[in-house]
Each structure stands twice: as C-alpha cells, then as structure tokens.
Design an enzyme around this catalytic site. Sequence first.
Site, PDB file in Angstrom:
ATOM      1  N   LYS A   9      67.156 100.006   7.299  1.00 25.06           N
ATOM      2  CA  LYS A   9      67.462  99.010   6.275  1.00 25.06           C
ATOM      3  C   LYS A   9      68.579  98.066   6.752  1.00 25.06           C
ATOM      4  O   LYS A   9      69.217  98.329   7.777  1.00 25.06           O
ATOM      5  CB  LYS A   9      67.842  99.738   4.986  1.00 25.06           C
ATOM      6  N   TYR A  49      58.494  97.884  -3.122  1.00 25.42           N
ATOM      7  CA  TYR A  49      59.180  98.723  -4.105  1.00 25.42           C
ATOM      8  C   TYR A  49      58.575  98.588  -5.515  1.00 25.42           C
ATOM      9  O   TYR A  49      59.257  98.856  -6.502  1.00 25.42           O
ATOM     10  CB  TYR A  49      60.674  98.390  -4.129  1.00 25.42           C
ATOM     11  N   ASN A 112      71.484 103.483   1.736  1.00 25.07           N
ATOM     12  CA  ASN A 112      71.115 104.760   2.359  1.00 25.07           C
ATOM     13  C   ASN A 112      70.380 104.623   3.697  1.00 25.07           C
ATOM     14  O   ASN A 112      69.705 105.535   4.152  1.00 25.07           O
ATOM     15  CB  ASN A 112      70.377 105.661   1.370  1.00 25.07           C
ATOM     16  N   HIS A 115      64.450 104.036   5.358  1.00 25.77           N
ATOM     17  CA  HIS A 115      63.313 104.260   4.455  1.00 25.77           C
ATOM     18  C   HIS A 115      62.232 105.039   5.189  1.00 25.77           C
ATOM     19  O   HIS A 115      62.006 104.818   6.369  1.00 25.77           O
ATOM     20  CB  HIS A 115      62.708 102.928   3.990  1.00 25.77           C
ATOM     21  N   GLU A 126      52.039 101.125   2.822  1.00 26.30           N
ATOM     22  CA  GLU A 126      53.206 100.442   3.390  1.00 26.30           C
ATOM     23  C   GLU A 126      52.934  99.939   4.809  1.00 26.30           C
ATOM     24  O   GLU A 126      53.375  98.849   5.182  1.00 26.30           O
ATOM     25  CB  GLU A 126      54.417 101.385   3.348  1.00 26.30           C
TER      26      GLU A 126
END
Length: 149
Positions: A9, A49, A112, A115, A126
């Site tokens: 990310k 998302y 975080n 992914h 995805e």
Amino acid sequence: MERTFVMVKPDGVQRNLVGNIIACFEKKGLKIIGLKMMRIPRELAESHYGEHRDKPFFGPLVNYITSGPVVAMVLEGKDAVGTVREMMGATNPLKAAPGTIRATYGMDIGRNVVHGSDSPTSAEREINLFFRPEELVNYQRDVDRWIYE
Ligand code: DAT
Ligand code: MG
C-alpha cells in the site's frame, strides 16, 4: 497451484518497505507472476473495496489507497491465498501475531502496509481488476523442485 492478489500500500512504498515485503513472499517460496507499480485511479479503488462501501471508514480508506503509488502483484503457490493472509496477520497491526508483516511494520489499522485477497473468489476478482491477462507471466521456476516435494 493457487493465485492471489497482493499489494504494498502507499505507506509501504513511502516507507521504503517494498523490497522487504516482496522478499518475505519470495523467501517463503511464493512465485511472482505479475508485478507493477501504479497509482490507483479512484474508480478502481472504490471497486476494489466495494464490499466496504457502506462502512464509515470507506472514504478515508479510498483516500489512503489512492494517496500515492502502490506495488501490485500476483503470487502463485500452494494455498497462496491463505498463506499470504497468515503471513500478513490481522487487519489491525496491533492485534496481528508477532512476526507477521503487519505486526512487524505497522501501528494503525488505517496504515497496515499490505493487502492480500481474502478468498480464491476475491483473488480472481482482484487479479482481473488490476492486471490484464497478458501482464501475467507464465514461466518455469527451476527451484520449485526444492520448494515442493
Ligand atoms: P483486510 O485488509 O485485512 O482484508 P478488510 O477487508 O476488513 O481487511 O478491510 C480493508 C481495509 O480497510 C483494511 O486493510 C483497513 C481498512 N479497515 C478495515 N476495518 C477498519 C476499521 N474498523 N477502521 C478503519 N479502517 C478499517
Ligand atoms: Mg479484505
């Protein structure tokens, strides 16, 4: 062999963790079959998302994931989806098991670092969102006979 979609990310890129995170998966034995750096367009972020559209954190989440470049990849291996989820650890880095990527590198649920798809069905969805079929590379990896019995 199973495929999964993984992404470093924007915080991981900004914090110079791209190499470390890819190295975790490489050293484990997962095979990289697609890899690119990109800035995620807003529509793609909202679609990626989409399951969280009605959650209060959806807006900040989309802002964060589009705030800078990410490194997107497709990894292949035995039980790749579950293996990557185990290696990443829980969504909240402070709750993630010691030694996992999120526990090692993160402090906040909204930062975080990485992914990974949560099921084979999500993985297929995805992968198709982020990669064209011709961007995935089919090749023989000679070391596989030392990774798999
Ligand atoms: P994961 O990324 O572990 O699959 P998820 O799909 O439930 O977790 O959520 C997607 C991302 O949204 C997650 O990586 C961080 C953010 N997020 C999830 N729950 C959150 C919460 N309660 N508050 C803030 N951000 C959250
Ligand atoms: Mg998820």
